[in-house]
Design an enzyme around this catalytic site. Sequence first.
Site, PDB file in Angstrom:
ATOM      1  N   LEU A  24       5.679   7.252  -4.277  1.00 17.47           N
ATOM      2  CA  LEU A  24       4.660   6.664  -3.318  1.00 17.47           C
ATOM      3  C   LEU A  24       5.035   6.027  -2.096  1.00 17.47           C
ATOM      4  O   LEU A  24       6.244   5.633  -1.674  1.00 17.47           O
ATOM      5  CB  LEU A  24       4.184   5.752  -4.658  1.00 17.47           C
ATOM      6  CG  LEU A  24       2.877   6.020  -6.036  1.00 17.47           C
ATOM      7  CD1 LEU A  24       2.243   5.271  -6.458  1.00 17.47           C
ATOM      8  CD2 LEU A  24       2.080   7.502  -5.372  1.00 17.47           C
ATOM      9  N   GLU A  31      -3.220  -2.228  -6.799  1.00 16.81           N
ATOM     10  CA  GLU A  31      -3.867  -0.728  -6.924  1.00 16.81           C
ATOM     11  C   GLU A  31      -3.513  -0.157  -8.580  1.00 16.81           C
ATOM     12  O   GLU A  31      -3.658   0.605  -8.978  1.00 16.81           O
ATOM     13  CB  GLU A  31      -3.481  -0.397  -6.281  1.00 16.81           C
ATOM     14  CG  GLU A  31      -4.568   1.193  -5.500  1.00 16.81           C
ATOM     15  CD  GLU A  31      -4.308   2.106  -6.475  1.00 16.81           C
ATOM     16  OE1 GLU A  31      -5.490   2.846  -6.800  1.00 16.81           O
ATOM     17  OE2 GLU A  31      -3.112   2.639  -6.406  1.00 16.81           O
TER      18      GLU A  31
END
Length: 185
Positions: A24, A31
């Site tokens: 990521l 999140e």
Amino acid sequence: MSKVKLNLIAAACENMGIGINGTLPWKLKKEMTYFTTMTTKVKDNNKINAVIMGRITWDCIPNKYRPLHNRVNIVLTHHVDDVKAKVPDGVVVVPSLDEAIRYIEGREDIESTWVIGGSAIYKAAMEHENCGKIYLTEIQKSFNCDTFFPNIDKQQFHLVDEEEIPGERQLEGDISYFFRVYKKL
Ligand SMILES: NC(=O)c1ccc[n+]([C@@H]2O[C@H](COP(=O)([O-])OP(=O)(O)OC[C@H]3O[C@@H](n4cnc5c(N)ncnc54)[C@H](OP(=O)(O)O)[C@@H]3O)[C@@H](O)[C@H]2O)c1
């Protein structure tokens, strides 16, 4: 059409990037917690959710977190036997999205189905007749990415309000984002 609804869940930045170098592009703890809660929570405690992912997304999940806990993990690959030999028992390996749906249909205990990436799997799920909603975290910043969320056709997908999803801007460090939900008409 089968009763299995495909819900997509993704976090994308301003340029719709979702990944870089097999990981990521950002570190957003809250999140990640949202992802875990959304994909895990069930109304019926005798049931469990399924997560469908591409083989690279599976490879990207750190060993200590995979298989993703309390969810049936389903991995898509063109090399089923090779991948089956590498994943722990209980992880389902299939050659297509339709096979994943057939597998889920064959089980009585799966409540919700979440498509968790990457690009090609999201695209196939969005185009599939069983597509339901897209849970998209819209990050208000651009990151250098090599993997992208497919274009969302706004004629087909409309922004909807979901009571249980916080509508206000989220802030983590200097990064802000919104939890959005799009529904396929
Ligand atoms: N931000 C987010 O929400 C988010 C979510 C997920 C992933 N990501 C990021 O995205 C990147 C990984 O995504 P990706 O798009 O590169 O890869 P991916 O979709 O996770 O995996 C691609 C692989 O899945 C298999 N596959 C794809 N379509 C298939 C089909 N129709 N039938 C059978 N198998 C199929 C193939 O595996 P074989 O090569 O084994 O045949 C293909 O190489 C990483 O950087 C990850 O961190 C971000």
